[in-house]
Design an enzyme around this catalytic site. Structure first.
Site, PDB file in Angstrom:
ATOM      1  CB  SER A  24     -18.878  -8.995   1.192  1.00  0.00           C
ATOM      2  OG  SER A  24     -17.190  -8.994   0.950  1.00  0.00           O
ATOM      3  CD  GLU A  26     -15.742  -0.728   3.189  1.00  0.00           C
ATOM      4  OE1 GLU A  26     -15.286  -1.694   2.707  1.00  0.00           O
ATOM      5  OE2 GLU A  26     -14.709   0.824   3.060  1.00  0.00           O
ATOM      6  CB  ALA A  60     -10.513   9.517  10.975  1.00  0.00           C
ATOM      7  CG  HIS A  86     -14.571  -2.021   8.864  1.00  0.00           C
ATOM      8  ND1 HIS A  86     -13.888  -1.784   7.803  1.00  0.00           N
ATOM      9  CD2 HIS A  86     -16.223  -2.848   8.068  1.00  0.00           C
ATOM     10  CE1 HIS A  86     -14.633  -1.648   6.426  1.00  0.00           C
ATOM     11  NE2 HIS A  86     -15.559  -2.719   6.582  1.00  0.00           N
ATOM     12  N   GLY A 117      -5.777   1.560  11.592  1.00  0.00           N
ATOM     13  CA  GLY A 117      -6.689   3.143  11.466  1.00  0.00           C
ATOM     14  C   GLY A 117      -5.122   3.809  11.320  1.00  0.00           C
ATOM     15  CG  ASP A 118      -4.474   5.112   8.035  1.00  0.00           C
ATOM     16  OD1 ASP A 118      -3.822   5.241   8.058  1.00  0.00           O
ATOM     17  OD2 ASP A 118      -5.934   5.666   7.324  1.00  0.00           O
ATOM     18  CG  ASP A 170       2.344  -3.897   2.063  1.00  0.00           C
ATOM     19  OD1 ASP A 170       2.198  -3.663   4.175  1.00  0.00           O
ATOM     20  OD2 ASP A 170       1.478  -3.814   0.934  1.00  0.00           O
ATOM     21  CG  ASN A 173       1.337  -5.277   8.543  1.00  0.00           C
ATOM     22  OD1 ASN A 173       1.948  -5.973   9.899  1.00  0.00           O
ATOM     23  ND2 ASN A 173       0.550  -4.712   7.983  1.00  0.00           N
ATOM     24  CG  PHE A 228     -11.792   8.734  -1.674  1.00  0.00           C
ATOM     25  CD1 PHE A 228     -11.939   9.833  -0.685  1.00  0.00           C
ATOM     26  CD2 PHE A 228     -12.791   8.744  -1.911  1.00  0.00           C
ATOM     27  CE1 PHE A 228     -12.895  10.057   0.068  1.00  0.00           C
ATOM     28  CE2 PHE A 228     -14.269   8.616  -1.391  1.00  0.00           C
ATOM     29  CZ  PHE A 228     -14.121   9.340  -0.499  1.00  0.00           C
ATOM     30  CG  HIS A 278     -15.076  -5.672   0.762  1.00  0.00           C
ATOM     31  ND1 HIS A 278     -16.169  -6.320   1.433  1.00  0.00           N
ATOM     32  CD2 HIS A 278     -15.236  -4.145   1.042  1.00  0.00           C
ATOM     33  CE1 HIS A 278     -16.702  -5.392   2.645  1.00  0.00           C
ATOM     34  NE2 HIS A 278     -15.790  -4.383   1.943  1.00  0.00           N
TER      35      HIS A 278
HETATM   36  P1  FAD Z   1      -1.471  -2.388   9.800  1.00  0.00           P
HETATM   37  O1  FAD Z   1      -1.581  -4.097   9.500  1.00  0.00           O
HETATM   38  O2  FAD Z   1      -1.159  -2.820  10.835  1.00  0.00           O
HETATM   39  O3  FAD Z   1       0.229  -1.661   8.604  1.00  0.00           O
HETATM   40  C1  FAD Z   1      -0.046  -1.002   8.621  1.00  0.00           C
HETATM   41  C2  FAD Z   1       1.355  -0.645   8.610  1.00  0.00           C
HETATM   42  O4  FAD Z   1       2.732  -0.242   9.417  1.00  0.00           O
HETATM   43  C3  FAD Z   1       2.194  -1.470   7.289  1.00  0.00           C
HETATM   44  O5  FAD Z   1       3.190  -0.151   6.149  1.00  0.00           O
HETATM   45  C4  FAD Z   1       2.790  -2.423   7.958  1.00  0.00           C
HETATM   46  O6  FAD Z   1       4.112  -3.134   7.148  1.00  0.00           O
HETATM   47  C5  FAD Z   1       3.175  -1.372   9.400  1.00  0.00           C
HETATM   48  N1  FAD Z   1       3.170  -2.568  10.153  1.00  0.00           N
HETATM   49  C6  FAD Z   1       2.549  -2.998  10.926  1.00  0.00           C
HETATM   50  N2  FAD Z   1       2.744  -3.963  12.064  1.00  0.00           N
HETATM   51  C7  FAD Z   1       4.158  -3.549  11.540  1.00  0.00           C
HETATM   52  C8  FAD Z   1       5.613  -4.311  12.328  1.00  0.00           C
HETATM   53  N3  FAD Z   1       5.296  -4.565  13.979  1.00  0.00           N
HETATM   54  N4  FAD Z   1       6.874  -3.572  12.729  1.00  0.00           N
HETATM   55  C9  FAD Z   1       6.789  -2.723  11.713  1.00  0.00           C
HETATM   56  N5  FAD Z   1       5.838  -2.107  10.603  1.00  0.00           N
HETATM   57  C10 FAD Z   1       4.772  -2.516  10.664  1.00  0.00           C
HETATM   58  N6  FAD Z   1      -9.646   3.066   8.558  1.00  0.00           N
HETATM   59  C11 FAD Z   1     -10.219   3.149   9.508  1.00  0.00           C
HETATM   60  O7  FAD Z   1     -10.321   4.348  10.001  1.00  0.00           O
HETATM   61  N7  FAD Z   1     -12.102   2.775   9.460  1.00  0.00           N
HETATM   62  C12 FAD Z   1     -11.989   1.482   8.349  1.00  0.00           C
HETATM   63  O8  FAD Z   1     -13.238   1.940   8.606  1.00  0.00           O
HETATM   64  C13 FAD Z   1     -11.045   1.272   7.647  1.00  0.00           C
HETATM   65  N8  FAD Z   1     -11.572   0.070   6.817  1.00  0.00           N
HETATM   66  C14 FAD Z   1     -10.629  -0.843   5.800  1.00  0.00           C
HETATM   67  C15 FAD Z   1     -11.120  -1.197   5.226  1.00  0.00           C
HETATM   68  C16 FAD Z   1     -10.544  -2.084   4.128  1.00  0.00           C
HETATM   69  C17 FAD Z   1     -10.838  -3.546   3.276  1.00  0.00           C
HETATM   70  C18 FAD Z   1      -8.559  -1.544   3.633  1.00  0.00           C
HETATM   71  C19 FAD Z   1      -7.906  -2.338   2.691  1.00  0.00           C
HETATM   72  C20 FAD Z   1      -8.723  -0.262   5.020  1.00  0.00           C
HETATM   73  C21 FAD Z   1      -9.442   0.405   6.141  1.00  0.00           C
HETATM   74  N9  FAD Z   1      -8.806   1.429   6.453  1.00  0.00           N
HETATM   75  C22 FAD Z   1      -9.952   1.943   7.714  1.00  0.00           C
HETATM   76  C23 FAD Z   1      -7.433   2.036   6.398  1.00  0.00           C
HETATM   77  C24 FAD Z   1      -6.430   1.685   7.348  1.00  0.00           C
HETATM   78  O9  FAD Z   1      -7.025   1.888   8.787  1.00  0.00           O
HETATM   79  C25 FAD Z   1      -5.218   1.681   6.778  1.00  0.00           C
HETATM   80  O10 FAD Z   1      -4.729   1.470   5.633  1.00  0.00           O
HETATM   81  C26 FAD Z   1      -4.449   2.537   7.589  1.00  0.00           C
HETATM   82  O11 FAD Z   1      -3.228   2.918   7.572  1.00  0.00           O
HETATM   83  C27 FAD Z   1      -3.589   0.583   7.833  1.00  0.00           C
HETATM   84  O12 FAD Z   1      -3.960   0.034   7.917  1.00  0.00           O
HETATM   85  P2  FAD Z   1      -3.820  -1.840   8.450  1.00  0.00           P
HETATM   86  O13 FAD Z   1      -4.470  -2.075   8.935  1.00  0.00           O
HETATM   87  O14 FAD Z   1      -3.749  -2.142   7.119  1.00  0.00           O
HETATM   88  O15 FAD Z   1      -2.507  -1.665   9.971  1.00  0.00           O
END
Ligand code: FAD
Length: 300
Positions: A24, A26, A60, A86, A117-118, A170, A173, A228, A278
């Site tokens: 796949s 991206e 973002a 996404h 997201g961040d 992690d 999660n 990055f 990917h």
């Molecule tokens: P989550 O899985 O929700 O976790 C984030 C953090 O919060 C982790 O440290 C987790 O342990 C903690 N956490 C979550 N839930 C809980 C809870 N209930 N209690 C305590 N801690 C918790 N970003 C973008 O903006 N746009 C994109 O298109 C994008 N694409 C991506 C594609 C891939 C394949 C990857 C690997 C990352 C991508 N990102 C993207 C980046 C991503 O948004 C960031 O890494 C963000 O900081 C975390 O997103 P997540 O979905 O992993 O979050």
């Protein structure tokens, strides 16, 4: 010292005995006409490799909402390739996010990469959910599931998410996201295969059975990718930095080294039994085309 030259390496088997691979790709939504031209040129070069899907990132803070939607629709209608959108929870209420999901559903797009997201200031800042929003990716996955039967991918971090308190937390999660209804995890970029293989082993021990697809970042530009990587908590090994050192003004050698480094990474993973990849393309096709060829995939 003796070398076992007879040991069978899956990456070197004859085509009919080689494992089938799933690829796949991206992309990110282009900002300008020139960038859009490059996006389509790369996509048209990569589509004949028959990827399982091509995904388009979400900028973002949801800043690329319309562009992501447009590119995803157009990929599917113009090329026939399966497209994945996404989607993040940043700065939006549940209702706003659900509306985007329903829009994809109505357009026949059933693949979503669901992310927290961040914050707009970057991953270094605490994530504050919208008061009526989804607060993490697991909640988002559950929300998408309530709307329809989507194929959902989530993010995984072989070197741990920078905000996660521990490697165990992690993995917990990740399990929550998969238990909420995601089909697979796609990893953050990593450059030491040991980190990925160790992560997969720990995930399996924690009861995760879904595919954990390695996210491969070819090094188009070492300085840019190192930036990055630093921001997302991926380590650049010293040996890799050394291979690229001094190549800033020598794009030809840089590209050859990049191809060698990424080829070594993916072939080692194939030999470890990995069959899904990917690729983070950054909207470029050359290195990914070379890697697909090394993996035995021909356009056609
Ligand atoms: P989550 O899985 O929700 O976790 C984030 C953090 O919060 C982790 O440290 C987790 O342990 C903690 N956490 C979550 N839930 C809980 C809870 N209930 N209690 C305590 N801690 C918790 N970003 C973008 O903006 N746009 C994109 O298109 C994008 N694409 C991506 C594609 C891939 C394949 C990857 C690997 C990352 C991508 N990102 C993207 C980046 C991503 O948004 C960031 O890494 C963000 O900081 C975390 O997103 P997540 O979905 O992993 O979050």
């Amino acid at each position: 010292m003796t070398f076992d030259m007879t040991a069978e390496r899956p990456s070197r088997l004859a085509p009919e005995r080689r494992p089938d691979l799933d690829l796949s790709f991206e992309f990110f939504p282009p900002k300008t006409d020139a960038m859009e031209a490059r996006f389509w040129e790369s996509l048209h070069r990569l589509a004949p490799l028959h990827p399982s899907f091509v995904s388009v990132t979400y900028g973002a803070g949801g800043s690329t909402r319309e562009r992501t939607m447009r590119m995803v629709h157009q990929i599917k209608t113009d090329t026939g390739v399966e497209a994945a959108a996404h989607l993040t929870c940043v700065g939006a209420s549940r209702e706003m996010v659900d509306e985007v999901v329903r829009g994809y559903q109505a357009a026949g797009i059933n693949r979503i990469v669901a992310l927290r997201g961040d914050p707009p200031e970057g991953v270094g800042r605490p994530f504050l959910p919208h008061p009526e929003g989804y607060s993490n990716a697991a909640e988002l996955v559950a929300g998408i599931r309530r709307i329809g039967n989507f194929d959902i991918s989530v993010a995984a971090y072989p070197e741990k998410h920078p905000q996660s308190p521990s490697r165990e937390a992690d993995i917990d999660n990740l399990k929550r996201k998969l238990d909420a209804g995601a089909q697979r995890a796609i990893t953050q970029m990593f450059f030491d295969n040991g980190d990925y293989l160790d992560f997969v082993e720990r995930a399996r021990k924690a009861g995760i059975t879904a595919p954990i697809v390695p996210g491969i970042q070819p090094i188009h530009n070492f300085t840019q990718i190192a930036g990055f990587a630093r921001r997302c908590g991926a380590m650049i090994p010293d040996w890799m930095a050394e291979r690229f050192a001094g190549l800033e003004d020598d794009p030809e050698t840089h590209a050859l080294v990049a191809s060698a480094v990424a080829a070594e990474q993916v072939l080692e993973l194939v030999d470890e039994g990995v069959t899904e990849f990917h690729f983070y393309t950054l909207n470029r096709s050359n290195l990914v085309l070379a890697l697909a060829r090394v993996l035995g995939r021909r356009p056609g």
